[in-house]
Design a protein around this motif. Structure first.
Motif, PDB file in Angstrom:
ATOM      1  N   ILE A 110       0.785  -0.957   0.316  1.00  0.00           N
ATOM      2  CA  ILE A 110      -0.046  -0.077  -0.102  1.00  0.00           C
ATOM      3  C   ILE A 110       0.619   1.120  -0.097  1.00  0.00           C
ATOM      4  CG2 ILE A 110      -0.269   0.122   2.466  1.00  0.00           C
ATOM      5  CD1 ILE A 110      -3.460   1.205   1.761  1.00  0.00           C
ATOM      6  N   GLU A 111       1.994   1.448   0.450  1.00  0.00           N
ATOM      7  CA  GLU A 111       2.818   2.263   0.306  1.00  0.00           C
ATOM      8  C   GLU A 111       3.545   2.515  -0.603  1.00  0.00           C
ATOM      9  OE1 GLU A 111       3.917  -0.397   1.990  1.00  0.00           O
ATOM     10  OE2 GLU A 111       4.119   0.026   4.420  1.00  0.00           O
ATOM     11  N   GLU A 112       3.688   1.967  -1.671  1.00  0.00           N
ATOM     12  CA  GLU A 112       4.111   2.156  -3.208  1.00  0.00           C
ATOM     13  C   GLU A 112       2.663   2.245  -3.983  1.00  0.00           C
ATOM     14  OE1 GLU A 112       5.563  -0.765  -5.439  1.00  0.00           O
ATOM     15  OE2 GLU A 112       7.389  -1.847  -3.347  1.00  0.00           O
ATOM     16  N   VAL A 113       1.607   1.886  -3.646  1.00  0.00           N
ATOM     17  CA  VAL A 113       0.322   2.417  -4.229  1.00  0.00           C
ATOM     18  C   VAL A 113       0.019   3.406  -3.798  1.00  0.00           C
ATOM     19  CG1 VAL A 113      -2.252   1.730  -5.288  1.00  0.00           C
ATOM     20  CG2 VAL A 113      -0.552   0.459  -4.866  1.00  0.00           C
ATOM     21  N   SER A 114      -0.065   4.051  -2.836  1.00  0.00           N
ATOM     22  CA  SER A 114      -0.570   4.996  -2.519  1.00  0.00           C
ATOM     23  C   SER A 114       0.543   6.499  -2.555  1.00  0.00           C
ATOM     24  CB  SER A 114      -1.001   4.856  -1.293  1.00  0.00           C
ATOM     25  OG  SER A 114       0.352   4.877  -0.484  1.00  0.00           O
ATOM     26  N   ILE A 159     -16.261   9.081  15.164  1.00  0.00           N
ATOM     27  CA  ILE A 159     -14.807   9.028  14.687  1.00  0.00           C
ATOM     28  C   ILE A 159     -14.823   9.813  13.215  1.00  0.00           C
ATOM     29  CG2 ILE A 159     -12.475   7.717  15.382  1.00  0.00           C
ATOM     30  CD1 ILE A 159     -15.154   8.074  18.052  1.00  0.00           C
ATOM     31  N   LEU A 160     -13.317  10.778  13.432  1.00  0.00           N
ATOM     32  CA  LEU A 160     -12.771  11.225  12.355  1.00  0.00           C
ATOM     33  C   LEU A 160     -10.973  10.200  12.988  1.00  0.00           C
ATOM     34  CD1 LEU A 160     -13.608  14.717  13.546  1.00  0.00           C
ATOM     35  CD2 LEU A 160     -14.334  13.460  12.291  1.00  0.00           C
ATOM     36  N   VAL A 161     -11.630   9.697  10.974  1.00  0.00           N
ATOM     37  CA  VAL A 161     -10.065   9.219  11.481  1.00  0.00           C
ATOM     38  C   VAL A 161      -9.143  10.466  10.305  1.00  0.00           C
ATOM     39  CG1 VAL A 161      -8.762   7.169  10.046  1.00  0.00           C
ATOM     40  CG2 VAL A 161     -11.162   6.776  11.135  1.00  0.00           C
ATOM     41  N   LYS A 162      -8.441  11.013  11.601  1.00  0.00           N
ATOM     42  CA  LYS A 162      -7.631  12.370  11.147  1.00  0.00           C
ATOM     43  C   LYS A 162      -6.573  12.000   9.794  1.00  0.00           C
ATOM     44  CE  LYS A 162      -7.179  16.378  12.796  1.00  0.00           C
ATOM     45  NZ  LYS A 162      -7.066  17.109  13.928  1.00  0.00           N
ATOM     46  N   LYS A 163      -5.584  11.293  10.363  1.00  0.00           N
ATOM     47  CA  LYS A 163      -4.129  11.011   9.882  1.00  0.00           C
ATOM     48  C   LYS A 163      -3.772   9.538   9.164  1.00  0.00           C
ATOM     49  CE  LYS A 163       0.962  12.011   9.830  1.00  0.00           C
ATOM     50  NZ  LYS A 163       1.882  12.245  10.864  1.00  0.00           N
ATOM     51  N   ILE A 164      -3.640   9.455   8.841  1.00  0.00           N
ATOM     52  CA  ILE A 164      -3.231   7.765   8.051  1.00  0.00           C
ATOM     53  C   ILE A 164      -1.848   7.126   7.447  1.00  0.00           C
ATOM     54  CG2 ILE A 164      -3.808   6.076   6.471  1.00  0.00           C
ATOM     55  CD1 ILE A 164      -6.591   7.082   6.657  1.00  0.00           C
ATOM     56  N   SER A 165      -1.112   7.158   8.235  1.00  0.00           N
ATOM     57  CA  SER A 165       0.328   6.848   7.974  1.00  0.00           C
ATOM     58  C   SER A 165       0.089   5.394   7.894  1.00  0.00           C
ATOM     59  CB  SER A 165       0.944   7.524   9.293  1.00  0.00           C
ATOM     60  OG  SER A 165       0.871   6.750  10.405  1.00  0.00           O
ATOM     61  N   TRP A 166       1.381   5.299   6.827  1.00  0.00           N
ATOM     62  CA  TRP A 166       2.465   3.693   6.545  1.00  0.00           C
ATOM     63  C   TRP A 166       3.295   3.209   7.453  1.00  0.00           C
ATOM     64  CZ3 TRP A 166      -1.979   3.415   3.552  1.00  0.00           C
ATOM     65  CH2 TRP A 166      -2.482   4.599   2.931  1.00  0.00           C
ATOM     66  N   GLY A 167       3.204   2.499   7.765  1.00  0.00           N
ATOM     67  CA  GLY A 167       4.816   1.730   7.780  1.00  0.00           C
ATOM     68  C   GLY A 167       3.972   0.143   8.967  1.00  0.00           C
ATOM     69  N   ASN A 168       4.965  -0.117   9.864  1.00  0.00           N
ATOM     70  CA  ASN A 168       4.650  -1.578  10.422  1.00  0.00           C
ATOM     71  C   ASN A 168       3.422  -1.560  11.605  1.00  0.00           C
ATOM     72  OD1 ASN A 168       6.393  -2.745   8.617  1.00  0.00           O
ATOM     73  ND2 ASN A 168       8.212  -2.645  10.207  1.00  0.00           N
ATOM     74  N   VAL A 169       2.799  -2.670  10.976  1.00  0.00           N
ATOM     75  CA  VAL A 169       1.400  -2.651  12.302  1.00  0.00           C
ATOM     76  C   VAL A 169       2.349  -3.824  13.113  1.00  0.00           C
ATOM     77  CG1 VAL A 169      -1.049  -2.947  13.009  1.00  0.00           C
ATOM     78  CG2 VAL A 169      -0.075  -1.755  11.216  1.00  0.00           C
ATOM     79  N   SER A 208     -13.448   5.102   5.255  1.00  0.00           N
ATOM     80  CA  SER A 208     -15.046   4.220   4.987  1.00  0.00           C
ATOM     81  C   SER A 208     -14.699   3.222   5.641  1.00  0.00           C
ATOM     82  CB  SER A 208     -15.625   4.309   3.945  1.00  0.00           C
ATOM     83  OG  SER A 208     -14.593   3.132   2.673  1.00  0.00           O
ATOM     84  N   ILE A 209     -14.548   2.251   6.051  1.00  0.00           N
ATOM     85  CA  ILE A 209     -14.383   1.490   6.477  1.00  0.00           C
ATOM     86  C   ILE A 209     -13.714   0.746   7.067  1.00  0.00           C
ATOM     87  CG2 ILE A 209     -14.608  -0.534   3.667  1.00  0.00           C
ATOM     88  CD1 ILE A 209     -11.045  -1.215   4.300  1.00  0.00           C
ATOM     89  N   SER A 210     -12.925   2.191   7.977  1.00  0.00           N
ATOM     90  CA  SER A 210     -12.475   1.214   9.436  1.00  0.00           C
ATOM     91  C   SER A 210     -13.163   1.582  10.816  1.00  0.00           C
ATOM     92  CB  SER A 210     -11.229   1.726   9.302  1.00  0.00           C
ATOM     93  OG  SER A 210     -11.027   2.647   9.548  1.00  0.00           O
ATOM     94  N   SER A 211     -13.359   3.547  10.270  1.00  0.00           N
ATOM     95  CA  SER A 211     -14.566   4.405  11.358  1.00  0.00           C
ATOM     96  C   SER A 211     -15.054   3.615  11.736  1.00  0.00           C
ATOM     97  CB  SER A 211     -14.915   5.138  10.651  1.00  0.00           C
ATOM     98  OG  SER A 211     -16.017   4.702   9.731  1.00  0.00           O
ATOM     99  N   HIS A 232      -4.349   8.279  -4.163  1.00  0.00           N
ATOM    100  CA  HIS A 232      -3.447   8.479  -2.961  1.00  0.00           C
ATOM    101  C   HIS A 232      -4.451   9.295  -2.342  1.00  0.00           C
ATOM    102  CE1 HIS A 232      -2.830  12.408  -5.120  1.00  0.00           C
ATOM    103  NE2 HIS A 232      -3.200  12.814  -3.824  1.00  0.00           N
ATOM    104  N   LYS A 233      -6.130  10.203  -2.607  1.00  0.00           N
ATOM    105  CA  LYS A 233      -6.875  10.116  -1.857  1.00  0.00           C
ATOM    106  C   LYS A 233      -8.041   9.168  -1.424  1.00  0.00           C
ATOM    107  CE  LYS A 233      -6.290  15.301  -2.685  1.00  0.00           C
ATOM    108  NZ  LYS A 233      -6.767  17.034  -3.593  1.00  0.00           N
ATOM    109  N   ARG A 234      -8.410   8.331  -2.888  1.00  0.00           N
ATOM    110  CA  ARG A 234      -8.999   7.777  -2.954  1.00  0.00           C
ATOM    111  C   ARG A 234      -8.666   6.468  -1.728  1.00  0.00           C
ATOM    112  NH1 ARG A 234     -12.793   7.786  -7.519  1.00  0.00           N
ATOM    113  NH2 ARG A 234     -12.234   9.817  -8.580  1.00  0.00           N
ATOM    114  N   ILE A 235      -7.428   5.807  -1.659  1.00  0.00           N
ATOM    115  CA  ILE A 235      -7.345   4.749  -0.678  1.00  0.00           C
ATOM    116  C   ILE A 235      -7.609   5.270   0.317  1.00  0.00           C
ATOM    117  CG2 ILE A 235      -5.378   3.245  -0.029  1.00  0.00           C
ATOM    118  CD1 ILE A 235      -4.360   3.814  -2.745  1.00  0.00           C
ATOM    119  N   ARG A 236      -7.545   6.326   0.835  1.00  0.00           N
ATOM    120  CA  ARG A 236      -7.144   7.105   2.452  1.00  0.00           C
ATOM    121  C   ARG A 236      -8.683   7.264   2.174  1.00  0.00           C
ATOM    122  NH1 ARG A 236      -1.914   9.066   1.356  1.00  0.00           N
ATOM    123  NH2 ARG A 236      -1.408   9.657   2.793  1.00  0.00           N
ATOM    124  N   GLU A 237      -9.878   7.395   1.372  1.00  0.00           N
ATOM    125  CA  GLU A 237     -11.122   7.824   1.425  1.00  0.00           C
ATOM    126  C   GLU A 237     -11.618   6.438   1.424  1.00  0.00           C
ATOM    127  OE1 GLU A 237     -12.984  10.476   2.517  1.00  0.00           O
ATOM    128  OE2 GLU A 237     -11.085  11.797   2.684  1.00  0.00           O
TER     129      GLU A 237
END
Length: 154
Positions: free
Chosen positions: A85-89, A144-154, A117-120, A108-113
């Motif tokens: 997902i880091e490469e695609v977005s 719940i506002l999902v404000k910032k989405i960052s990419w990394g290891n979960v 939508s699926i997680s809130s 990149h905006k559509r992936i975040r939206e």
């Protein structure tokens, strides 16, 4: 998350959510998500406000860390490929309006939206356990506002 009790912070940060929206669609994600921080929109002006004890007009926001894969297509008629997902977005300045056949323009905006939508709803139901979103109903103004989405290891 400074004002929440330390034990609640640790429990919330430890929980991981899995979402898969790849079934039967051209655009989808298979991700793991972790809550990084929780706050309220009014906490900068009120020192005593916490996500548990907040005013009626204040909303709870969440910053999350995401890792996983997303589908992408190079051209029409091609098969969808799963890539990190880091490469695609990821978008540089010269390819800001690049068209992705799975997601469209400004992918990149559509992936975040899509992730928002699926997680809130799932995040809101989880935070109800801690008394953070008790009054969250179907038609309520608070959400719940999902404000910032960052990419990394979960």
């Amino acid at each position: 998350m400074k004002r929440l009790p330390k034990k609640i912070q640790q429990i919330i940060k430890k929980e991981k959510f899995n979402f898969n929206s790849l079934d039967g669609r051209d655009s989808g994600v298979d991700i793991k998500l972790r809550i990084q921080t929780i706050g309220t929109t009014e906490e900068r002006w009120d020192e005593n406000e916490t996500p548990i004890d907040r005013r009626s007009w204040s909303e709870v926001y969440v910053n999350v860390v995401v890792s996983g894969t997303a589908s992408t297509k190079a051209r029409w008629g091609a098969e969808s490929q799963l890539r990190p997902i880091e490469e695609v977005s990821k978008v540089s300045r010269d390819e800001y309006y690049r068209y992705d056949n799975s997601w469209g323009y400004e992918h990149h905006k559509r992936i975040r939206e899509h992730i928002r939508s699926i997680s809130s709803k799932e995040i809101a139901n989880y935070l109800k356990l801690f008394g953070i979103c008790e009054d969250l109903s179907r038609y309520a103004g608070r959400r719940i506002l999902v404000k910032k989405i960052s990419w990394g290891n979960v």
